[in-house]
Design a protein around this motif. Sequence first.
Motif, PDB file in Angstrom:
ATOM      1  N   LEU A  62       0.791  -1.109  -0.232  1.00 49.30           N
ATOM      2  CA  LEU A  62      -0.027   0.079   0.260  1.00 49.30           C
ATOM      3  C   LEU A  62       1.322   1.103   0.251  1.00 49.30           C
ATOM      4  CD1 LEU A  62      -2.544   2.004   0.167  1.00 49.30           C
ATOM      5  CD2 LEU A  62      -2.723   1.090   2.701  1.00 49.30           C
ATOM      6  N   LEU A  63       0.525   2.007  -0.989  1.00 49.35           N
ATOM      7  CA  LEU A  63       0.832   3.548  -0.851  1.00 49.35           C
ATOM      8  C   LEU A  63       0.699   4.970  -1.031  1.00 49.35           C
ATOM      9  CD1 LEU A  63       2.939   2.511  -5.235  1.00 49.35           C
ATOM     10  CD2 LEU A  63       4.055   1.880  -2.286  1.00 49.35           C
ATOM     11  N   PHE A  64       1.494   5.280  -0.229  1.00 47.06           N
ATOM     12  CA  PHE A  64       0.460   6.671   0.440  1.00 47.06           C
ATOM     13  C   PHE A  64       1.329   7.669   0.806  1.00 47.06           C
ATOM     14  CE2 PHE A  64       1.114   6.126   4.102  1.00 47.06           C
ATOM     15  CZ  PHE A  64       0.765   6.442   5.328  1.00 47.06           C
ATOM     16  N   TYR A  79       6.064   8.323   1.554  1.00 50.13           N
ATOM     17  CA  TYR A  79       6.622   9.717   1.946  1.00 50.13           C
ATOM     18  C   TYR A  79       6.525  10.737   2.362  1.00 50.13           C
ATOM     19  CZ  TYR A  79       8.584  12.245  -1.939  1.00 50.13           C
ATOM     20  OH  TYR A  79       9.176  13.670  -1.720  1.00 50.13           O
ATOM     21  N   CYS A  80       7.530  10.519   2.568  1.00 49.87           N
ATOM     22  CA  CYS A  80       7.259  12.438   4.028  1.00 49.87           C
ATOM     23  C   CYS A  80       7.207  12.450   4.711  1.00 49.87           C
ATOM     24  CB  CYS A  80       8.014  13.206   2.610  1.00 49.87           C
ATOM     25  SG  CYS A  80       8.136  15.149   2.950  1.00 49.87           S
ATOM     26  N   LEU A 133      10.233   3.927   4.631  1.00 56.70           N
ATOM     27  CA  LEU A 133       9.471   5.075   4.711  1.00 56.70           C
ATOM     28  C   LEU A 133      10.429   6.365   4.218  1.00 56.70           C
ATOM     29  CD1 LEU A 133       9.745   4.698   9.130  1.00 56.70           C
ATOM     30  CD2 LEU A 133       7.753   4.285   7.668  1.00 56.70           C
ATOM     31  N   PHE A 134      10.305   6.464   3.339  1.00 59.31           N
ATOM     32  CA  PHE A 134      10.801   7.667   1.570  1.00 59.31           C
ATOM     33  C   PHE A 134      10.708   8.935   2.758  1.00 59.31           C
ATOM     34  CE2 PHE A 134       8.462   4.553  -0.575  1.00 59.31           C
ATOM     35  CZ  PHE A 134       9.706   4.098  -1.233  1.00 59.31           C
ATOM     36  N   THR A 135      11.951   9.468   2.820  1.00 62.17           N
ATOM     37  CA  THR A 135      12.663   9.965   3.407  1.00 62.17           C
ATOM     38  C   THR A 135      11.937  11.249   5.136  1.00 62.17           C
ATOM     39  OG1 THR A 135      11.587  11.610   2.336  1.00 62.17           O
ATOM     40  CG2 THR A 135      13.630  11.123   1.586  1.00 62.17           C
ATOM     41  N   PRO A 136      11.834   9.832   5.856  1.00 60.73           N
ATOM     42  CA  PRO A 136      11.393  10.467   6.654  1.00 60.73           C
ATOM     43  C   PRO A 136      11.357  11.688   7.735  1.00 60.73           C
ATOM     44  CG  PRO A 136      12.562   7.927   7.550  1.00 60.73           C
ATOM     45  CD  PRO A 136      12.682   8.702   6.059  1.00 60.73           C
ATOM     46  N   PRO A 137      10.737  12.435   7.972  1.00 63.63           N
ATOM     47  CA  PRO A 137      10.852  13.676   8.742  1.00 63.63           C
ATOM     48  C   PRO A 137      10.925  12.790  10.956  1.00 63.63           C
ATOM     49  CG  PRO A 137       8.595  14.428   7.871  1.00 63.63           C
ATOM     50  CD  PRO A 137       9.277  12.572   7.596  1.00 63.63           C
TER      51      PRO A 137
END
Length: 363
Positions: A71-73, A148-149, A172-176
């Motif tokens: 699942l992408l979001f 993402y982000c 986790l793409f570029t997680p803050p």
Amino acid sequence: MTPIDPVVDIARGLVREVERTQLRARRGIELIARRPPPQVGNTPKDEVWSLGKAKLWRYRNDDVRHGPPVLLFLGLVGDSAIFDLFPGNSWAEKLVAEGFDVFLFDWGRPEAAEGDHDLGTYMDGYFVHAVDAVRRIAGADEVSVGAYCMGSLMLTLLLGSRSNVPVRNAVLFTPPCDYDHAPGFLDGFKDGRLQTGHVVDEMTGLVPEDAVRGMFRLLQPTSDIVQYVTLWENLWRDGYADAHRAINHWAWDHRSMAAPSFVEMVDSYIRENRLVNGGAELAGRPVNLRSITIPLLMIIAEKDEFVPPANSEPLAELVGSDDVEILRIPGGHAGALMGSAARKKTMPGVVDWLRRHSDSPPR
């Protein structure tokens, strides 16, 4: 080997540059003639669930070889098309080809009816139901999630505040995480010179799209000029103009944001840095990062202008998982998901990690 005559070499370079200039001019005219924005999201998919403005799509795949479903979001202010920009630069296309059952979740564009939504409303009221829909449709007990982000931050808050969310793995793409290391355009909010009320439309309860776009432009005020220079320099390349237009269209297609969510982000994380300092909550529930024990893959972009590496890196030590991997990508924030670095390193790395954390064949 006969040495190349410098004069001949210069002449060849001039001819090559003339040819490129002619191509630039011709393709520039073609670009102007094709004014409608480029089509994104071309990988075949079907809408399989919705709730309010939120929608869930499933990509068509007759050859699913790995499970659980993916699942992408992403966060609240961007278009989910970043996961399916154009053929050859599409996460959906790549994951489907690799045998995954792929779903895409999109929050939709908020209006005044959503002006009271905080982060808990979005995650408890929409996202967990989308996860259940994925499980039901795919016939799976759990899901793997790619966020993402801002979406990574929201997923972290959810997993740290609820133990009953059926997520097996998370990318986790570029997680803050640590806002002591934040881009300069947020300094105004951090030190109080900018107040959240300055950007909220009191009539709708939203931070308007133009205000969101303006905040991002504060980071790179000359970005439009740079984009046009880059476009001109590369117009001679086959397919570059279409790719540039697709990426640029996505990058500046921001969405409004419900004021409570925006205030929560600014007060709790940008100003008070609660993921690092403690005190983070979601829908009134305390967030305990040590309770996150699922396998995690963190994507960190080495030249990220929005979420610098030092912002993301502490998360790996704060969670309770013994299975945390970091994939470092050369380039900036968007380059972690799209472009040559994404195709050469991010996509193969994520696919390999998901394979290692999946069942083949799926249960």
